[in-house]
Design a protein around this motif. Sequence first.
Motif, mmCIF file in Angstrom:
data_model
loop_
_atom_site.group_PDB
_atom_site.id
_atom_site.type_symbol
_atom_site.label_atom_id
_atom_site.label_comp_id
_atom_site.label_asym_id
_atom_site.label_seq_id
_atom_site.Cartn_x
_atom_site.Cartn_y
_atom_site.Cartn_z
ATOM 1 N N VAL A 532 0.890 -1.157 0.000
ATOM 2 C CA VAL A 532 0.000 0.000 0.000
ATOM 3 C C VAL A 532 0.925 1.203 0.000
ATOM 4 N N LEU A 533 0.783 2.059 -1.030
ATOM 5 C CA LEU A 533 1.719 3.169 -1.179
ATOM 6 C C LEU A 533 1.047 4.490 -0.873
ATOM 7 N N ASP A 534 1.798 5.347 -0.258
ATOM 8 C CA ASP A 534 1.249 6.674 0.008
ATOM 9 C C ASP A 534 1.470 7.554 -1.227
ATOM 10 N N ARG A 535 1.129 8.798 -1.088
ATOM 11 C CA ARG A 535 1.190 9.679 -2.238
ATOM 12 C C ARG A 535 2.608 9.866 -2.795
ATOM 13 N N ASP A 536 3.594 9.674 -1.944
ATOM 14 C CA ASP A 536 4.978 9.804 -2.418
ATOM 15 C C ASP A 536 5.530 8.468 -2.890
ATOM 16 N N GLN A 537 4.650 7.534 -3.100
ATOM 17 C CA GLN A 537 5.048 6.211 -3.573
ATOM 18 C C GLN A 537 5.880 5.455 -2.546
ATOM 19 N N LEU A 538 5.732 5.820 -1.295
ATOM 20 C CA LEU A 538 6.467 5.098 -0.257
ATOM 21 C C LEU A 538 5.515 4.135 0.428
ATOM 22 N N PRO A 539 6.040 2.972 0.829
ATOM 23 C CA PRO A 539 5.166 1.994 1.484
ATOM 24 C C PRO A 539 4.537 2.591 2.735
ATOM 25 N N LEU A 540 3.267 2.307 2.865
ATOM 26 C CA LEU A 540 2.518 2.862 3.976
ATOM 27 C C LEU A 540 2.303 1.731 4.983
ATOM 28 N N ALA A 541 2.608 1.990 6.237
ATOM 29 C CA ALA A 541 2.328 0.976 7.256
ATOM 30 C C ALA A 541 0.870 1.143 7.659
ATOM 31 N N LEU A 542 0.114 0.052 7.553
ATOM 32 C CA LEU A 542 -1.298 0.171 7.912
ATOM 33 C C LEU A 542 -1.394 0.383 9.417
ATOM 34 N N PRO A 543 -2.154 1.358 9.830
ATOM 35 C CA PRO A 543 -2.261 1.646 11.268
ATOM 36 C C PRO A 543 -3.025 0.525 11.977
ATOM 37 N N SER A 544 -2.746 0.389 13.264
ATOM 38 C CA SER A 544 -3.414 -0.703 13.981
ATOM 39 C C SER A 544 -4.874 -0.367 14.220
#
Lengths: 788, 247
Positions: A532-544
């Motif tokens: 899952v990538l954020d807007r900067d194309q960096l992997p996004l850690a899904l929040p708990s």
Amino acid sequence: MLSALDRKLVRDLTRLWAQVLAVGLVIACGVMTIVLFVGATRSLDETRSAFYERYRFASVFASANRAPERLKRDLAAIEGVAAVETRIVKDLILDIDGMIEPAAGIAVSLPDAGEARVNRLYLRQGRLPEPDRSDEVAVVETFASAHGFRPGDRFRAQINGKSRELTITGVVLSPEFIYAIGPGDMVPDQRRYGILFMPRKTLAAAFDMTGSFNSAVLTTLRNADVEVITEAVDDLLRHYGGTGAYGREDQTSHAFLDAELTQLEAMAGVIPPIFLFVSAFLVNMILSRLIALEREQIGLLKASGYTSVGVAWHYAKMVLAIVLVGLVIGSVAGAWLGGSLARLYAQFFSFPFLVFAGSADLYVIAAVVSVIAALAGAASAIRTVVALPPAVAMRPPAPANYRSLGLDLGILHSVFSQLTTMALRHLWRNPVRTGLTALGTSFSVALLVTALFSFDSIDHMIDQIFFQTSREDAVIAFAGDRHPDALRAVRRMPGILAAEPYRQVPVTMSNRHIEERLVLEGLPSMTDLTRVLDRDQLPLALPSNGIVLSDRVAERLDLRVGDLASIEVMQQDDRIVHVPVAGTIQSLVGLTAYMDLEALNRLVRDGDRISGARVKLDADRLGQTYAAVKETPGISSIALTNLSRANFRATIEENIVISITIYTVLAVIITFGVIYNSARIQLSERGRELASLRVFGFTRGEVSSILMIELGVVVLFAQPLGWALGYGFAWSVAQGFESDLYRIPLVVEQSTYTTASLVVTAAAVVSALAVRRRIDRLDLIEVLKTRE
Amino acid sequence: MLYLAIMSPSHHGTEPVFDVTGVTKVYTSGEVEVRALAGIDLQLFAGEIAVLLGPSGSGKSTLLNIIGGLDRATSGSVLFNGRDLTDFSDRQLTRFRRDHIGFVFQFYNLIPSLTAWENVSLVTEVARDPMTPDEALAMVNLTDRMSHFPAQLSGGEQQRVAIARAIAKRPEVLLCDEPTGALDSKTGVIVLEALTRINTEFGTTTAIITHNAGIQQIAHRVFQFLDGRIASMHVNEARIAATEVEW
Ligand SMILES: Nc1ncnc2c1ncn2[C@@H]1O[C@H](COP(=O)(O)OP(=O)(O)O)[C@@H](O)[C@H]1O
Ligand SMILES: [Mg+2]
């Protein structure tokens, strides 16, 4: 016999044939694209409707885990429901001779007795399976032709863990699977995706579903409220693992056809108007010039007793003749391309029949529209004809412009720069026309940008989907949610390099009164294969805690980060849980929503569960892996992302060539129409001036350079304008393409602009050279002798 | 001026074809007003040849345009066989031109994409009682040039086609604005011959504007223009044949 005026018309048209043809071709493009887009829209729409109606396509669809057959009566009793069919529908893995990789399939049950009351089958070949023959199967035509299957042929399928040999008895088409796309695919892969129709008894026995169903399809009465019915269906199926009933707009095949129709409409809104506009402009340019040249003849006709309307009609007829040329060429081309498009559609959509609906009224519409455009372009010129007083015929003409220019020439010092100055001054003298010529040319650039950008966008899409987010080689889906132990079993299979679990839960997500059915996907907080990538194309850690939504979902539900979304898990109790929106992401495909896997499990409250695994495969051991998958009972389907990727590429590339060719031809026609005509008109207006230059001793090259410089400046200005317009068109096309299924990102690469400009410039150069030959052949004495 | 007309020893009958009284014409272009005609009284009688002389800009063409129904007078009246053209609608003027008037212009105004024969038929097609294009072309001795395009004809020939075109509808009046203006003497004479022959054979009332004073000798009456007025009129007692005109 032809009247004298009509003979003049015929001779004028013959004399101006190249210009007439140039405009005619532009009109032809307009006609062709109207016939093509409107015809295609209609063909698809009408064929689909006819198919739906004759084969009783359902209006409401529902699935459940296992619902007792007695519910069928309750479903039928819902107000507004016309007919109900209950079925068993299961994912399968198919094992086909000659294919190393497993294919995915769906088995749909056929009623035990009689024909289905909803979603009937069109039998193309053979017969339907006998209700009691457990090894008989009917398959959809696409799958059969991809493998060359005929009735009597056999293949193997994993049915609830048991491998069975099935005999094909018939080849069918279903209104439910006009567009059949396998799991994980971006475009249909007919080889790897099969739809199987089998006797209900067979499936009931194999899946232990006797007396139960897991899918219901309903037709409704005219004017029935589908929303009300879906709610009633949901109420009935709630306790049997109902995943939420839905209408046609959410049915995959129907939605894809809708998306295609939307796209066609988007194209129909952008492309034909370009040609209509350009043709109006060209008609205006040619007719204005012709009328300027024939002022005295018009005066004479009026002096001789022809009415203004009569003379105007003469010129209107000329316009109509040009339109006729375009209409004939455009209709023929449109019908021909329409046929090809229908064949292209036949590749993607399976209809029992698909005729290109080039009905007569379509051509009438195209004719009317292009006549209106051309006459609109001609209007101002024709108005001058009407307004021209007959007395002009008596007056000797006095176009003094040229003489003074001729005198200036004697004192020219620096030849070339003076010629350039002349060219520029001339452009400036008629800024509106110069501007419109540049605008006309810029449409060619814009058209090419519009055509080429889709490949940039698809490249970007491929990169986003297959290299940034879905980086797995395959997605293995379990038959029903499993304990996470199943992941360990997957990891132990041969050739599996890595595996990541996922869970998919169908939910109804809502915000106030807005509701959306979608699949909430649970993933480990940090993943490497599917990211899952954020807007900067960096992997996004899904929040708990909280969900991450794609832009489209957030937009649909009017949710922003921090808002609470209401989530109802459809297969469970009636609980509605409020979950905060933790973030939004860009996503190109589907309606996506993510949640941390553990959080999702807590939300669903049925313990630790996963739906399947995304895996990375060892390329050298694919055979072993595939063989293992085919034999593993718990695996209900496998999506081969690696093959989807390749297939998507191949399909797109195949269409790229066709598409680029068509658009290049269209752009070249516009460029030729605009540049050739404007050069001819320049030459007609300035033939005398240019001939004088030749008399003064300028070379052919120097003289034609004036015209070439003018055209060059126009073409130059057209480029940035075309880029900007092209970006605008691309934007509007991208908007038009957007659907819940996918979104085309608006990406226009530098190279697209460059290619568009190169093609248009090359076409302009060729058009200009065609006129240059005429400059070279200027008859000096003739030109100077004849009066303007 | 009127008395001049009344006193004229016209043997062509007493009812004028055209009776022009007090005609003025003012052109307004922006701020500037040009008084092209400053009160014209004139009559044209059936079957006569009238020559209009005068310096450039004196209003000859303007008058011809007005009596030919191409333009409208600012004031005054133009009676054609007793009907006032100044009351005519555009449609009526078109009708009037179509039925009664033939025009010949300095620059022939032939349609280049039509042959001589076709240029003539352009007019015969819309006329009430025309002769055939062949007859009309025979009148101007162009039978052998019928299927030539204008570009293949000399200036004199082109003007004769234009005359054939003008007379083909058997007009009552032939209005010629500098018909020989673009021609040399030899071809000019041939054109004048055609005009006088038509006048004699059909009795067509003919008005000819010219710069060339020699031409006045073929006229029955000569009008001298100056500054938008008719400065003088004289009756030509000793008419000569077109062939004898001194250029
Ligand atoms: N359409 C027009 N607009 C303005 N002025 C005009 C127009 N036609 C003629 N004139 C002016 O009217 C005057 C008379 O012109 P014209 O009748 O053509 O003269 P002639 O034929 O005797 O040479 C001239 O001064 C001319 O410039
Ligand atoms: Mg004049």
